[in-house]
Scaffold this motif. Sequence first.
Motif, PDB file in Angstrom:
ATOM      1  N   UNK A  10       0.768  -1.286   0.095  1.00  0.00           N
ATOM      2  CA  UNK A  10       0.088   0.115   0.013  1.00  0.00           C
ATOM      3  C   UNK A  10       0.713   1.403  -0.056  1.00  0.00           C
ATOM      4  N   UNK A  11       1.965   1.177   0.712  1.00  0.00           N
ATOM      5  CA  UNK A  11       2.942   2.479   0.957  1.00  0.00           C
ATOM      6  C   UNK A  11       4.134   2.149   0.189  1.00  0.00           C
ATOM      7  N   UNK A  12       4.585   2.609  -0.986  1.00  0.00           N
ATOM      8  CA  UNK A  12       5.608   2.130  -1.874  1.00  0.00           C
ATOM      9  C   UNK A  12       6.977   3.149  -1.107  1.00  0.00           C
ATOM     10  N   UNK A  13       7.909   2.737  -1.566  1.00  0.00           N
ATOM     11  CA  UNK A  13       9.225   3.248  -1.297  1.00  0.00           C
ATOM     12  C   UNK A  13       9.087   4.868  -1.737  1.00  0.00           C
ATOM     13  N   UNK A  14       9.706   5.892  -0.970  1.00  0.00           N
ATOM     14  CA  UNK A  14       9.327   7.187  -1.289  1.00  0.00           C
ATOM     15  C   UNK A  14       8.361   7.968  -0.720  1.00  0.00           C
ATOM     16  N   UNK A  15       7.647   7.189   0.164  1.00  0.00           N
ATOM     17  CA  UNK A  15       6.793   7.751   1.113  1.00  0.00           C
ATOM     18  C   UNK A  15       6.932   7.802   2.618  1.00  0.00           C
ATOM     19  N   UNK A  16       6.471   8.779   3.338  1.00  0.00           N
ATOM     20  CA  UNK A  16       6.923   9.032   4.608  1.00  0.00           C
ATOM     21  C   UNK A  16       6.160   7.937   5.599  1.00  0.00           C
ATOM     22  N   UNK A  70      16.989   5.800   1.087  1.00  0.00           N
ATOM     23  CA  UNK A  70      17.602   6.350  -0.353  1.00  0.00           C
ATOM     24  C   UNK A  70      16.335   6.922  -0.848  1.00  0.00           C
ATOM     25  N   UNK A  71      15.391   6.161  -0.905  1.00  0.00           N
ATOM     26  CA  UNK A  71      14.134   6.840  -1.533  1.00  0.00           C
ATOM     27  C   UNK A  71      13.420   7.947  -0.703  1.00  0.00           C
ATOM     28  N   UNK A  72      13.737   8.066   0.642  1.00  0.00           N
ATOM     29  CA  UNK A  72      13.262   9.210   1.361  1.00  0.00           C
ATOM     30  C   UNK A  72      11.680   9.028   1.578  1.00  0.00           C
ATOM     31  N   UNK A  73      11.037  10.169   1.913  1.00  0.00           N
ATOM     32  CA  UNK A  73      11.631  11.606   1.949  1.00  0.00           C
ATOM     33  C   UNK A  73      12.311  11.866   3.324  1.00  0.00           C
ATOM     34  N   UNK A  74      13.606  12.529   3.128  1.00  0.00           N
ATOM     35  CA  UNK A  74      14.565  12.727   4.724  1.00  0.00           C
ATOM     36  C   UNK A  74      14.279  14.060   4.943  1.00  0.00           C
ATOM     37  N   UNK A  75      14.283  14.378   6.268  1.00  0.00           N
ATOM     38  CA  UNK A  75      14.185  15.777   6.939  1.00  0.00           C
ATOM     39  C   UNK A  75      15.528  16.339   6.756  1.00  0.00           C
ATOM     40  N   UNK A  76      15.175  17.538   7.122  1.00  0.00           N
ATOM     41  CA  UNK A  76      16.516  18.313   7.227  1.00  0.00           C
ATOM     42  C   UNK A  76      17.651  17.955   8.473  1.00  0.00           C
ATOM     43  N   UNK A  77      17.073  17.661   9.596  1.00  0.00           N
ATOM     44  CA  UNK A  77      17.797  17.399  10.762  1.00  0.00           C
ATOM     45  C   UNK A  77      17.384  15.852  11.163  1.00  0.00           C
TER      46      UNK A  77
END
Length: 359
Positions: free
Chosen positions: A183-189, A244-251
């Motif tokens: 349901x939730x692919x790579x690249x989703x939070x 690698x797919x993220x999404x990654x935060x700033x800190x």
Amino acid sequence: MKKAYPFASSFLDRHGKRRWRFRRKGYSTHYFKAPHGTKEFEREYAACLEADPVRAGVDRTRPGSVSDVIARYYSDNAFQDLRDSTKIVYRGVLERFRAAFGDDPIKRFDADRIARLMNAMRHKPHAAARLRKLLAQLFIIARRSKIVPAGFDPVKDTRAPKVAESEGFHPWSESELKAFEEKHPLGTKPRLAFALLLYGAQRSGDVRFLTHRSIEDGRIRLRQSKTNTAVDVPVVEPLARALEAGPLGAVTLIETKHRDPFTEKGFYNLMKRACIAAGLPHCSPHGLRKSAARRCREAGCSDEQGMAITGHKTVKEYRHYAGSADTAAHATVAMNMVMANQAKKLATEQSQALEKEEI
């Protein structure tokens, strides 16, 4: 771009050193102990956001009242030395108690009255046990301050309602893990949070504050906030792909749309909504840590090896999470032994019967 922290501002103290403080109308002012931007700073900041507002008129307390003793406890080392996350929990319990009994003299809470409180909370045994524990702390403060006589300890003559045994949070099955990933692919939070919880095998409270510096040389290194246990876990391939797919935060690795760390409630809601969308309303982020421990057991890892990943301090705690992967196999062997023994007994009885007939 410099990361913003609403309600937090810097200033120069009298020694010319730059410090940070949290100031929000209606809330207690907090001076940060950790350096700005560090993981520890993020924890203090999140604790400030989750703290309860200061109740109006708390300074006008009656001497010897429940409010008076609670205020003394907040300033005592017994409270000040607690972890910030524990302070939040304890404040919540005590402020609810203050709202109901704040003006009552603490000495009026004898064993009978406390016992009646415990009986009234039978439907919430965990909350009752926590309140009783904190009442014991309040009476220590009251005795030390000579608000009550030296030998006055009514809490010891009471007991909290018994907590029914529970399996706790539901451990995800392999089919449930697969359904969430589909349901939730790579690249989703939600998928990133899922991977950190499952393949990092850590608590939500630690995952929320993982920073980019927490992952170096292909390993997750952190000190658990709940137990202060240091863990050093390798980043396995599925987790590496999610990072690698993220999404990654700033800190922090996982951040809100406002680029802030998630609060405890906010993170839980993020994952719970994702579970519901995947058709798994009975699942929660807490259960992923159990699934990680279960996988360790099923793979044949020793208790020590599994505990090195999850950070549990005792074998009993770890096995409660990991369960027993070989229960079915043990049951099969045991039942085969039972049936073999029954067959042996039957054969012996038949042989003895034949012998009697021949005689």
